[in-house]
Design an enzyme around this catalytic site. Structure first.
Site, short mmCIF file in Angstrom:
data_model
loop_
_atom_site.label_atom_id
_atom_site.label_comp_id
_atom_site.label_asym_id
_atom_site.label_seq_id
_atom_site.Cartn_x
_atom_site.Cartn_y
_atom_site.Cartn_z
CG ASP A 14 75.44 -31.43 -30.69
OD1 ASP A 14 75.72 -31.51 -30.51
OD2 ASP A 14 75.78 -31.82 -32.32
CG HIS A 15 77.61 -27.63 -30.76
ND1 HIS A 15 78.67 -27.21 -31.54
CD2 HIS A 15 78.09 -29.42 -30.08
CE1 HIS A 15 78.83 -28.74 -32.42
NE2 HIS A 15 78.98 -29.38 -31.22
CG HIS A 55 74.37 -35.72 -31.49
ND1 HIS A 55 75.70 -35.44 -31.93
CD2 HIS A 55 74.55 -36.50 -30.49
CE1 HIS A 55 76.33 -36.25 -31.02
NE2 HIS A 55 75.31 -36.90 -29.89
CE1 TYR A 91 77.87 -31.25 -26.79
CE2 TYR A 91 80.46 -30.59 -27.51
CZ TYR A 91 79.19 -31.23 -27.62
OH TYR A 91 79.00 -32.22 -28.46
CG HIS A 150 78.94 -37.74 -35.26
ND1 HIS A 150 79.20 -36.76 -35.84
CD2 HIS A 150 78.19 -37.10 -34.15
CE1 HIS A 150 79.06 -35.29 -35.36
NE2 HIS A 150 78.22 -35.95 -33.89
CB CYS A 197 75.16 -35.20 -35.93
SG CYS A 197 75.21 -33.54 -35.25
C1 DNO Z 1 81.04 -32.75 -31.65
C2 DNO Z 1 80.50 -33.94 -31.16
C3 DNO Z 1 81.72 -34.65 -32.36
C4 DNO Z 1 81.30 -35.96 -31.77
C5 DNO Z 1 82.22 -36.82 -32.39
C6 DNO Z 1 82.09 -38.42 -32.25
O1 DNO Z 1 80.97 -31.69 -31.33
O2 DNO Z 1 79.30 -34.03 -32.20
O3 DNO Z 1 82.67 -34.68 -31.72
O4 DNO Z 1 81.43 -36.01 -30.50
O5 DNO Z 1 82.77 -36.88 -33.95
O6 DNO Z 1 82.28 -39.21 -32.57
#
Ligand code: DNO
Length: 344
Positions: free
Chosen positions: A306-307, A261, A320, A196, A234
């Site tokens: 993602d978020h 992501h 989340y 990531h 990401c």
């Molecule tokens: C946050 C996530 C990160 C991710 C880690 C992967 O929302 O995208 O915490 O899980 O960095 O190791």
């Protein structure tokens, strides 16, 4: 492409049934959360998660994260034992159909934000980052929203001291050492590692961060050429770096992008940002062009929205909640379908 959704295990307030009801959902991205970092994940714990997911018709092919112990990042003598443990965890996960493991190599802190509930005009709220505000904080006595305070102040201070001698090059060397140690387990099981990016993608409190840009990717793949050495692309993390051309990177590195992501940001000034709903129209990143880059590159990895924001009165885990991520998933699914079919 396989659409997935992050699920925080049995303590997640979102039931697996709800996730299964989101259109296009193939499985969840999850983890064993209560084994101390560095210890082997026992098979029975993995089996339990696997059964819960499969009982609801969901796959469990992606793990986020198997965390990397700080001693590995620091290159301490104990790292060989810890890397062997990590490899055993990979082998255990392989027995339950896991195909991809997301991890990061950020020293001490994972993602950093200054506000978890920035309220927008429409009444929704989301995470945001204000660089000046963050810089006013003392890393040795840090109380940041959402940050997992798993260290005591003493532990945090000795860890920060230990990093004083760790340059970017040294941290990178330690990453390569770690990857070389686990690649045999990946080759054996077929599992892809997906690092990531650092979030946000610049040094924090004097700590080096090394996975921030296209240059970092080039260096990483040159050092460990195995295809099992890949990335979690990401968009929100890389996208905060104004220097990153995301559609270009999506297409250039598709083969190495085992997991994506996808989320949206509204960029302000040189470093600040607020997280937004997933649509291109809602922020600064061209989500359509990013997905197009992936499709044109022949992407066949995993995606997750993602978020998301908190909307419709939900008060979910920061980033989340259910509703906005579900909207994001269907939007992303639609983009993939349109671009994939449009190209034919
Ligand atoms: C946050 C996530 C990160 C991710 C880690 C992967 O929302 O995208 O915490 O899980 O960095 O190791």
């Amino acid at each position: 492409m396989k659409m997935t959704f992050r699920w925080y295990g049995e303590s997640d307030s979102i039931p697996l049934e709800y996730i299964k009801q989101i259109p296009g959902m193939s499985g969840v991205v999850t983890a064993v959360y209560d084994v101390p970092v560095g210890e082997v994940w026992p098979e029975d714990r993995i089996a339990r998660l696997y059964e819960l997911c499969h009982a609801k018709g969901l796959e469990m092919e992606v793990i986020e994260s198997v965390p990397v112990h700080e001693d590995i990042k620091l290159g301490r003598p104990s790292r060989d034992r810890l890397i062997a443990n990590y490899a055993t965890t990979i082998r255990n996960l392989g027995k339950y159909g896991v195909k991809c493991i997301c991890y990061n190599f950020m020293p001490v802190f994972d993602w950093l934000r200054t506000n978890l509930k920035t309220v927008a005009e429409d009444g929704s709220n989301s995470l945001s980052y204000n660089h000046d505000e963050l810089m006013k904080l003392d890393p040795r006595n840090l109380h940041l929203p959402g940050w997992d305070e798993s260290y005591t102040t003493d532990q945090l201070n000795s860890l920060l001291d230990a990093y004083k001698d760790i340059t970017h090059d040294k941290l990178f060397e330690n990453l390569v050492y770690f990857l070389e140690g686990i690649m045999p387990a990946c080759e054996e099981t077929g599992i892809n590692m997906a690092i990531h990016p650092d979030d946000p993608p610049w040094d924090m409190f004097g700590l080096p961060r090394i996975i921030t840009s296209a240059e970092s990717y080039d260096k990483l793949f040159a050092a460990v050429p195995s295809i099992h050495n890949g990335v979690t692309f990401c968009t929100g993390s890389l996208g905060a770096g104004r220097f990153n051309d995301l559609p270009y990177m999506a297409k250039k590195y598709t083969e190495r992008i085992h997991f994506a992501h996808i989320r949206q940001l509204c960029l302000r000034g040189e470093l600040d940002f607020t997280e937004k709903g997933h649509l291109t129209d809602m922020g600064s990143l061209d989500i359509y062009a990013i997905v197009k880059g992936l499709v044109e590159g022949g992407f066949c990895g995993y995606v997750r929205p993602d978020h998301g924001r908190n909307i419709w009165g939900e008060d979910g885990k920061p980033g989340y909640g259910l509703y906005d991520r579900a909207l994001g998933a269907t939007y992303l699914y639609g983009l993939f379908e349109a671009i994939e079919k449009g190209g034919k």
